[in-house]
Motif scaffolding. Structure first.
Motif, PDB file in Angstrom:
ATOM      1  N   GLU A   1     -72.204 -23.049  33.216  1.00 21.20           N
ATOM      2  CA  GLU A   1     -72.094 -23.941  34.369  1.00 21.20           C
ATOM      3  C   GLU A   1     -72.046 -23.151  35.673  1.00 21.20           C
ATOM      4  O   GLU A   1     -72.752 -23.462  36.637  1.00 21.20           O
ATOM      5  CB  GLU A   1     -70.829 -24.790  34.232  1.00 21.20           C
ATOM      6  N   LEU A   2     -71.221 -22.106  35.708  1.00 20.91           N
ATOM      7  CA  LEU A   2     -71.104 -21.285  36.919  1.00 20.91           C
ATOM      8  C   LEU A   2     -72.410 -20.583  37.246  1.00 20.91           C
ATOM      9  O   LEU A   2     -72.781 -20.452  38.414  1.00 20.91           O
ATOM     10  CB  LEU A   2     -69.967 -20.272  36.763  1.00 20.91           C
ATOM     11  N   THR A   3     -73.130 -20.127  36.222  1.00 17.52           N
ATOM     12  CA  THR A   3     -74.416 -19.468  36.438  1.00 17.52           C
ATOM     13  C   THR A   3     -75.416 -20.439  37.050  1.00 17.52           C
ATOM     14  O   THR A   3     -76.134 -20.103  37.992  1.00 17.52           O
ATOM     15  CB  THR A   3     -74.963 -18.910  35.104  1.00 17.52           C
ATOM     16  N   GLU A   4     -75.457 -21.657  36.517  1.00 17.81           N
ATOM     17  CA  GLU A   4     -76.370 -22.664  37.039  1.00 17.81           C
ATOM     18  C   GLU A   4     -76.022 -23.028  38.486  1.00 17.81           C
ATOM     19  O   GLU A   4     -76.897 -23.149  39.340  1.00 17.81           O
ATOM     20  CB  GLU A   4     -76.347 -23.911  36.156  1.00 17.81           C
ATOM     21  N   VAL A   5     -74.740 -23.174  38.767  1.00 15.06           N
ATOM     22  CA  VAL A   5     -74.296 -23.487  40.132  1.00 15.06           C
ATOM     23  C   VAL A   5     -74.673 -22.349  41.080  1.00 15.06           C
ATOM     24  O   VAL A   5     -75.141 -22.581  42.202  1.00 15.06           O
ATOM     25  CB  VAL A   5     -72.772 -23.768  40.166  1.00 15.06           C
ATOM     26  N   ALA A   6     -74.511 -21.109  40.642  1.00 18.15           N
ATOM     27  CA  ALA A   6     -74.868 -19.964  41.483  1.00 18.15           C
ATOM     28  C   ALA A   6     -76.363 -19.957  41.778  1.00 18.15           C
ATOM     29  O   ALA A   6     -76.772 -19.697  42.920  1.00 18.15           O
ATOM     30  CB  ALA A   6     -74.457 -18.661  40.802  1.00 18.15           C
ATOM     31  N   LYS A   7     -77.185 -20.269  40.777  1.00 17.66           N
ATOM     32  CA  LYS A   7     -78.634 -20.330  40.995  1.00 17.66           C
ATOM     33  C   LYS A   7     -78.984 -21.424  42.006  1.00 17.66           C
ATOM     34  O   LYS A   7     -79.813 -21.220  42.887  1.00 17.66           O
ATOM     35  CB  LYS A   7     -79.358 -20.601  39.673  1.00 17.66           C
ATOM     36  N   LEU A   8     -78.359 -22.580  41.834  1.00 17.07           N
ATOM     37  CA  LEU A   8     -78.628 -23.688  42.760  1.00 17.07           C
ATOM     38  C   LEU A   8     -78.156 -23.356  44.178  1.00 17.07           C
ATOM     39  O   LEU A   8     -78.853 -23.663  45.157  1.00 17.07           O
ATOM     40  CB  LEU A   8     -77.971 -24.970  42.254  1.00 17.07           C
TER      41      LEU A   8
END
Length: 147
Positions: free
Chosen positions: A24-31
């Motif tokens: 989840e944190l990785t996806e949020v960072a990408k976004l």
């Protein structure tokens, strides 16, 4: 044995939760990175629009932004004078005064061309202002317009 099985299940559940949170944190960072890129593009487009408008309105005394245009021209003159003082200091104290020539029209910046900082000499291809010292970057033969 039930005690160890219970601990194993709890550890497995915790590890799964950590993995899910990491994903989840990785996806949020990408976004967030994509958002930052888009916001930078918008800022650059606003800046381009502002420069075009400035060029059209800088001498229009009846225009809605005449005072702001005058302030920009005054700051550009100040930058030019300060840059000359820096050059003088770097050249063993030889005093160089700003030219009293009429304004020089700026040329359009070619796309993807390296620009050099007149203040510190740092070169960049994409930015209009030096990321090292903040000075406006210029191409060889390009001038900051002064009044």
């Amino acid at each position: 044995m039930a005690f160890f099985d219970d601990i194993g299940k709890k550890l497995s559940t915790a590890a799964g939760a950590v993995a899910d949170k990491t994903k989840e944190l990785t996806e949020v960072a990408k976004l967030n990175n994509e958002i930052s890129k888009s916001e930078k593009k918008v800022r650059n487009l606003y800046e381009e629009i502002g420069k075009i408008f400035f060029e059209q309105e800088k001498y229009n005394t009846d225009g809605p932004v005449y005072q702001q245009c005058n302030a920009i021209l005054a700051e550009q003159q100040k930058v030019l004078e300060l840059t000359k003082k820096i050059e003088a200091i770097k050249n063993d104290g030889v005093t160089v005064s700003a030219p009293a020539a009429p304004p020089v029209e700026t040329t359009a910046k070619p796309q993807n061309t390296e620009r050099t900082c007149p203040n510190c000499g740092y070169s960049e291809a994409e930015e209009d202002f030096c990321t090292q010292c903040g000075a406006e970057l210029v191409q060889e033969g390009e001038f900051i317009e002064i009044k």
